[in-house]
Design an enzyme around this catalytic site. Structure first.
Site, PDB file in Angstrom:
ATOM      1  N   GLN A  47       0.800  -1.219   0.000  1.00  0.00           N
ATOM      2  CA  GLN A  47       0.000   0.000   0.000  1.00  0.00           C
ATOM      3  C   GLN A  47       0.834   1.270   0.000  1.00  0.00           C
ATOM      4  O   GLN A  47       0.323   2.335  -0.358  1.00  0.00           O
ATOM      5  CB  GLN A  47      -0.953  -0.001   1.201  1.00  0.00           C
ATOM      6  CG  GLN A  47      -2.020  -1.090   1.095  1.00  0.00           C
ATOM      7  CD  GLN A  47      -2.964  -1.086   2.273  1.00  0.00           C
ATOM      8  OE1 GLN A  47      -2.700  -1.744   3.269  1.00  0.00           O
ATOM      9  NE2 GLN A  47      -4.057  -0.350   2.164  1.00  0.00           N
ATOM     10  N   HIS A  67      -2.110  -4.928 -12.555  1.00  0.00           N
ATOM     11  CA  HIS A  67      -1.634  -4.744 -13.932  1.00  0.00           C
ATOM     12  C   HIS A  67      -2.583  -5.329 -14.972  1.00  0.00           C
ATOM     13  O   HIS A  67      -2.486  -5.003 -16.155  1.00  0.00           O
ATOM     14  CB  HIS A  67      -0.237  -5.348 -14.088  1.00  0.00           C
ATOM     15  CG  HIS A  67       0.812  -4.613 -13.332  1.00  0.00           C
ATOM     16  ND1 HIS A  67       2.049  -5.152 -13.032  1.00  0.00           N
ATOM     17  CD2 HIS A  67       0.818  -3.367 -12.782  1.00  0.00           C
ATOM     18  CE1 HIS A  67       2.767  -4.274 -12.351  1.00  0.00           C
ATOM     19  NE2 HIS A  67       2.043  -3.194 -12.183  1.00  0.00           N
ATOM     20  N   ASP A  80       2.239   0.553  -8.079  1.00  0.00           N
ATOM     21  CA  ASP A  80       3.586   0.580  -8.650  1.00  0.00           C
ATOM     22  C   ASP A  80       4.486   1.612  -7.970  1.00  0.00           C
ATOM     23  O   ASP A  80       5.685   1.372  -7.764  1.00  0.00           O
ATOM     24  CB  ASP A  80       3.524   0.883 -10.144  1.00  0.00           C
ATOM     25  CG  ASP A  80       2.980  -0.280 -10.957  1.00  0.00           C
ATOM     26  OD1 ASP A  80       2.630  -1.305 -10.357  1.00  0.00           O
ATOM     27  OD2 ASP A  80       2.894  -0.154 -12.195  1.00  0.00           O
ATOM     28  N   ARG A 105       3.924   0.027  13.038  1.00  0.00           N
ATOM     29  CA  ARG A 105       3.607  -1.276  12.469  1.00  0.00           C
ATOM     30  C   ARG A 105       3.733  -1.206  10.952  1.00  0.00           C
ATOM     31  O   ARG A 105       3.105  -0.367  10.308  1.00  0.00           O
ATOM     32  CB  ARG A 105       2.172  -1.698  12.840  1.00  0.00           C
ATOM     33  CG  ARG A 105       1.792  -3.029  12.212  1.00  0.00           C
ATOM     34  CD  ARG A 105       0.320  -3.372  12.391  1.00  0.00           C
ATOM     35  NE  ARG A 105      -0.001  -4.501  11.512  1.00  0.00           N
ATOM     36  CZ  ARG A 105      -1.151  -4.668  10.878  1.00  0.00           C
ATOM     37  NH1 ARG A 105      -2.128  -3.787  11.008  1.00  0.00           N
ATOM     38  NH2 ARG A 105      -1.337  -5.727  10.103  1.00  0.00           N
ATOM     39  N   HIS A 150       1.085  -9.298   4.650  1.00  0.00           N
ATOM     40  CA  HIS A 150      -0.069  -8.407   4.523  1.00  0.00           C
ATOM     41  C   HIS A 150      -0.594  -8.488   3.085  1.00  0.00           C
ATOM     42  O   HIS A 150      -0.613  -7.493   2.362  1.00  0.00           O
ATOM     43  CB  HIS A 150       0.299  -6.976   4.903  1.00  0.00           C
ATOM     44  CG  HIS A 150      -0.876  -6.120   5.291  1.00  0.00           C
ATOM     45  ND1 HIS A 150      -0.949  -5.435   6.478  1.00  0.00           N
ATOM     46  CD2 HIS A 150      -2.033  -5.859   4.652  1.00  0.00           C
ATOM     47  CE1 HIS A 150      -2.097  -4.778   6.550  1.00  0.00           C
ATOM     48  NE2 HIS A 150      -2.767  -5.011   5.439  1.00  0.00           N
ATOM     49  N   ASN A 194      -1.865 -10.931   8.389  1.00  0.00           N
ATOM     50  CA  ASN A 194      -2.869  -9.889   8.576  1.00  0.00           C
ATOM     51  C   ASN A 194      -4.246 -10.358   8.110  1.00  0.00           C
ATOM     52  O   ASN A 194      -4.426 -10.772   6.965  1.00  0.00           O
ATOM     53  CB  ASN A 194      -2.485  -8.635   7.778  1.00  0.00           C
ATOM     54  CG  ASN A 194      -3.476  -7.502   7.983  1.00  0.00           C
ATOM     55  OD1 ASN A 194      -3.494  -6.856   9.026  1.00  0.00           O
ATOM     56  ND2 ASN A 194      -4.341  -7.276   6.999  1.00  0.00           N
ATOM     57  N   GLU A 195      -5.221 -10.313   9.002  1.00  0.00           N
ATOM     58  CA  GLU A 195      -6.639 -10.522   8.696  1.00  0.00           C
ATOM     59  C   GLU A 195      -6.902 -11.718   7.781  1.00  0.00           C
ATOM     60  O   GLU A 195      -7.361 -11.562   6.644  1.00  0.00           O
ATOM     61  CB  GLU A 195      -7.233  -9.256   8.075  1.00  0.00           C
ATOM     62  CG  GLU A 195      -7.193  -8.057   8.981  1.00  0.00           C
ATOM     63  CD  GLU A 195      -7.950  -6.856   8.423  1.00  0.00           C
ATOM     64  OE1 GLU A 195      -8.482  -6.946   7.299  1.00  0.00           O
ATOM     65  OE2 GLU A 195      -7.992  -5.822   9.105  1.00  0.00           O
ATOM     66  N   ASN A 335      -7.825  -5.703  14.772  1.00  0.00           N
ATOM     67  CA  ASN A 335      -8.171  -4.660  13.811  1.00  0.00           C
ATOM     68  C   ASN A 335      -9.668  -4.412  13.883  1.00  0.00           C
ATOM     69  O   ASN A 335     -10.470  -5.334  13.702  1.00  0.00           O
ATOM     70  CB  ASN A 335      -7.807  -5.085  12.386  1.00  0.00           C
ATOM     71  CG  ASN A 335      -6.313  -5.072  12.134  1.00  0.00           C
ATOM     72  OD1 ASN A 335      -5.519  -4.782  13.025  1.00  0.00           O
ATOM     73  ND2 ASN A 335      -5.919  -5.404  10.914  1.00  0.00           N
ATOM     74  N   TYR A 337     -12.824  -1.342  12.943  1.00  0.00           N
ATOM     75  CA  TYR A 337     -13.216  -0.060  12.368  1.00  0.00           C
ATOM     76  C   TYR A 337     -14.666   0.313  12.649  1.00  0.00           C
ATOM     77  O   TYR A 337     -14.976   1.468  12.881  1.00  0.00           O
ATOM     78  CB  TYR A 337     -13.024  -0.080  10.839  1.00  0.00           C
ATOM     79  CG  TYR A 337     -11.587  -0.125  10.387  1.00  0.00           C
ATOM     80  CD1 TYR A 337     -10.894   1.044  10.083  1.00  0.00           C
ATOM     81  CD2 TYR A 337     -10.924  -1.337  10.242  1.00  0.00           C
ATOM     82  CE1 TYR A 337      -9.581   1.010   9.651  1.00  0.00           C
ATOM     83  CE2 TYR A 337      -9.601  -1.379   9.821  1.00  0.00           C
ATOM     84  CZ  TYR A 337      -8.928  -0.211   9.526  1.00  0.00           C
ATOM     85  OH  TYR A 337      -7.620  -0.246   9.108  1.00  0.00           O
ATOM     86  N   GLU A 402      -5.110  -1.827  14.001  1.00  0.00           N
ATOM     87  CA  GLU A 402      -5.699  -0.963  12.972  1.00  0.00           C
ATOM     88  C   GLU A 402      -7.002  -0.399  13.516  1.00  0.00           C
ATOM     89  O   GLU A 402      -7.819  -1.120  14.092  1.00  0.00           O
ATOM     90  CB  GLU A 402      -5.998  -1.714  11.671  1.00  0.00           C
ATOM     91  CG  GLU A 402      -4.793  -2.053  10.827  1.00  0.00           C
ATOM     92  CD  GLU A 402      -5.160  -2.677   9.487  1.00  0.00           C
ATOM     93  OE1 GLU A 402      -6.274  -2.391   8.969  1.00  0.00           O
ATOM     94  OE2 GLU A 402      -4.352  -3.454   8.965  1.00  0.00           O
TER      95      GLU A 402
END
Length: 500
Positions: A47, A67, A80, A105, A150, A194-195, A335, A337, A402
Site C-alpha cells: 500500500q 496490472h 507501482d 507497524r 499483509h 494480517n486478517e 483490527n 473499524y 488498525e
C-alpha cells in the site's frame, strides 16, 4: 414564596452543574494512557512502498491483479509507486518522530525478500531495505511491530495454488524463518498474517482482491484453514528456534466488526455472527478446546448436506493440528473499524461463508458515514467488541493494530479527529472499567495509500500524499497535529458522555 422557589431552583441548578463537573472530573482518570502504553501508526508494504520491480523483487499477486487493468481496481490504479515509501522511508520515520509515536507497524514484502517465493534465494537488496527501515526506527526510539504477511504473496506461489495449496503452510513457514533470522535481533514483536478472514474471503470467494478467485463456499474455508496452520507454523518456528535467544513475541491477528443484536430477539443470531467471524480464526487458537466453534461446524455441515455435498465444506482439523494451533499466540492483534447490527436472514452466494451463517448484517441510519461504504462511525461498538473478545477468550494481552476513518482527502479532517477521539475514549473505558488488557494502539494509517480495490479514491492517512506529484509530497493534516498533542500529553481532552 417566589424567592423561595427561585432559591430552590438555584440550588438545584448549582447541584446539576457540580454533578456535571464531578462527572467530567471523575472520568478524566479514564482519559489518560497508562505508562508504557504504545501509541503508534500502521501501514502495509504494497500500500505504500511502490518500487514494485526494483532490484530483484519479483511480481506479487497484487502486482498481477492491478496490472491486469480489468476494472476491478478503481480507475485501474496500481501500487507501482504508491506513496513511494521505498525511497522516502526516512522522511516517513521523521514524521513518526515529529508526531510523537512510540511504535510503527509495517509489513515486509514476501516478493522483495524471496524473489523465487522460496527460501533458496534471499534478496540482499530486499533484506537491506528492511534493515535500513528498522535501523532508522530504532535510531529514533520507535519500536517496530512487523507484520510478516499483509496479502502480497509472490505470484509464483499463487501459480502453485497459493493459500488453497496445503504446501503453503511449509512455504510460509520457510519465509517466516528467514524473517526471524534476519530481523529478530532488532524486532521483538511479530504478526505472521494480517486478517486471514478478510483476505481469504476477498481473494478466494468474492474475487474483488488478489488473486481474484470466486470459489465461494470452498475457497474461503480452504484458505483460512491453511492460514491458521501457517500462523501456527510461524509461531512454533519462533518458539522452537528463536524465542530463547531473541526473547520476542508472536501474536495472532483477528479482524472484527462489533456484532450487536438489532433487537433483543436477535441474541442468538448475534452469537452466530460472532462465532462465524472473529471466532472463525480466534477460537482455534484461544479457546480451551481449540478447533472451530462447534456451532459453526454443525451449521456448515448441515448446510452442506442440504446442498447435496458428501461432506462439510468446512475442512476438518486432525487432532494433532488442533493441539498444534491451540495456544499459538503470545498476544492478540485486533483490527477494528466499525459495527453491524445482526438479525436472522439469508445473504450471500449459495454456497458461501456468508450464506452459511443465516444472518443479515445491517446498519443504523443514524450512524455517521465515511468515504468507505462499509465504514460507519459507531464508537460504543469498539468497547463492545473489546469486552466480548476479552470475556470469551481469557482476556489476553491485546494490541489494537488498525483503527481509522476514511474521507476523500481533506486536510481539515475534523471528522477523522472526532472518530479517533471517540473510539479512543471507548477503548480506555474498556481498559479501566471493564479490565480489558489493551497494551497499545496503532492508528490506520500514517499515510494516505493504495486502498486495495478502491485505489486512491479513499484516504485513511493522517498525513496527506499527493499522488499526482512525482515526489509524492507529504502534507500534515489537522488530525496529525491533534495526534501530536495526544502523544505529548498522553491523554485525551475531557468530554462529557451520556451513560445509561
Amino acid at each position: 414564596m417566589l424567592d423561595t422557589l427561585s432559591s430552590r431552583w438555584g440550588i438545584l441548578l448549582f447541584l446539576v452543574i457540580i454533578a456535571n463537573g464531578e462527572f467530567v472530573a471523575e472520568n478524566e482518570k479514564y482519559l489518560r494512557f497508562p505508562p508504557n502504553f504504545l501509541l503508534g501508526a500502521a501501514t502495509a508494504a504494497y500500500q505504500i512502498e511502490g518500487a514494485w520491480n526494483v532490484s530483484d523483487k519479483a511480481e506479487s499477486v497484487w502486482d498481477r491483479f492491478c496490472h491486469s487493468r480489468n476494472g476491478l481496481v478503481y480507475n485501474n490504479e496500481t501500487g507501482d509507486v504508491a506513496a513511494n515509501s521505498y525511497y522516502m522511508y526516512k522522511e516517513d520515520v521523521a514524521v513518526l518522530k515529529k508526531l510523537g509515536f512510540t511504535s510503527y507497524r509495517f509489513s515486509v514484502s514476501w516478493s522483495r525478500i524471496l524473489p523465487t517465493g522460496h527460501a533458496d534465494r534471499v534478496s540482499v537488496d530486499g533484506v537491506k531495505y528492511y534493515h535500513n527501515l528498522i535501523d532508522e526506527l530504532l535510531a529514533n526510539d520507535i519500536e517496530p511491530l512487523l507484520t510478516i504477511y499483509h496479502w502480497d504473496h509472490p505470484q509464483v506461489i499463487e501459480d502453485a495454488g497459493g493459500w488453497l495449496n496445503p504446501e503453503m503452510v511449509d512455504w510460509f513457514g520457510n519465509f517466516t524463518r528467514v524473517v526471524y533470522r534476519e530481523f529478530g535481533g532488532k524486532v521483538k514483536r511479530f504478526i505472521p498474517i494480517n486478517e486471514p478472514g478478510s483476505f481469504c474471503k476477498n481473494g478466494y470467494s468474492y474475487g474483488k482482491h488478489a488473486p481474484g478467485k470466486r470459489l465461494h463456499g470452498f475457497g474461503e474455508y480452504a484458505c483460512v484453514h491453511n492460514a491458521l496452520k501457517a500462523h501456527a507454523r510461524a509461531y512454533r518456528i519462533y518458539e522452537a528456534e528463536f524465542k530463547a535467544t531473541q526473547k520476542g513475541e508472536v501474536g495472532l491477528m483477528v479482524e472484527s466488526h462489533a456484532y450487536m443484536p438489532k433487537t433483543p430477539d436477535d441474541a442468538t443470531a448475534t452469537e452466530i455472527a460472532f462465532e462465524f467471524n472473529p471466532g472463525w480464526t480466534m477460537h482455534p487458537v484461544y479457546s480451551a478446546t481449540g478447533d472451530y466453534p462447534k456451532r459453526m461446524k454443525d451449521m456448515v455441515a448441515a448446510k452442506s448436506r442440504e446442498q447435496g455435498y458428501a461432506k462439510s465444506r468446512l475442512p476438518e482439523f486432525e487432532p494433532e493440528w488442533i493441539e498444534y494451533i491451540r495456544g499459538a499466540s503470545d498476544f492478540l492483534s485486533v483490527n477494528h473499524y466499525t459495527s453491524k447490527l445482526v438479525k436472522s436472514g439469508q445473504r450471500g452466494e449459495i454456497p458461501s461463508h456468508d450464506n452459511d451463517q443465516g444472518t443479515l448484517l445491517v446498519v443504523d441510519d443514524s450512524w455517521k458515514s465515511s468515504a468507505s461504504k462499509w465504514l460507519r462511525v459507531v464508537p460504543n461498538g469498539f468497547r463492545y467488541i473489546l469486552r466480548q473478545l476479552s470475556s470469551k477468550y481469557g482476556n489476553p494481552p491485546m494490541y489494537i493494530t488498525e483503527n481509522g476513518f476514511s474521507d476523500f482527502g481533506s486536510l481539515d479532517d475534523v471528522d477523522r479527529i472526532d472518530y479517533y477521539r471517540d473510539y479512543l475514549q471507548e477503548m480506555l473505558l474498556a481498559m479501566y472499567i471493564d479490565g480489558v488488557n489493551v497494551r497499545g494502539y496503532y492508528l490506520w494509517s500514517l499515510l494516505d495509500n493504495f486502498e486495495w480495490e478502491r485505489g486512491y479514491s479513499e484516504h485513511f492517512g493522517i498525513v496527506s500524499v499527493d499522488f499526482n506529484h512525482p515526489n509524492r509530497t507529504r502534507t500534515l493534516k489537522k488530525s496529525s497535529v491533534w495526534w501530536q498533542k495526544v502523544t505529548k500529553n498522553r491523554k485525551l481532552t475531557p468530554k462529557v458522555i451520556n451513560r445509561d
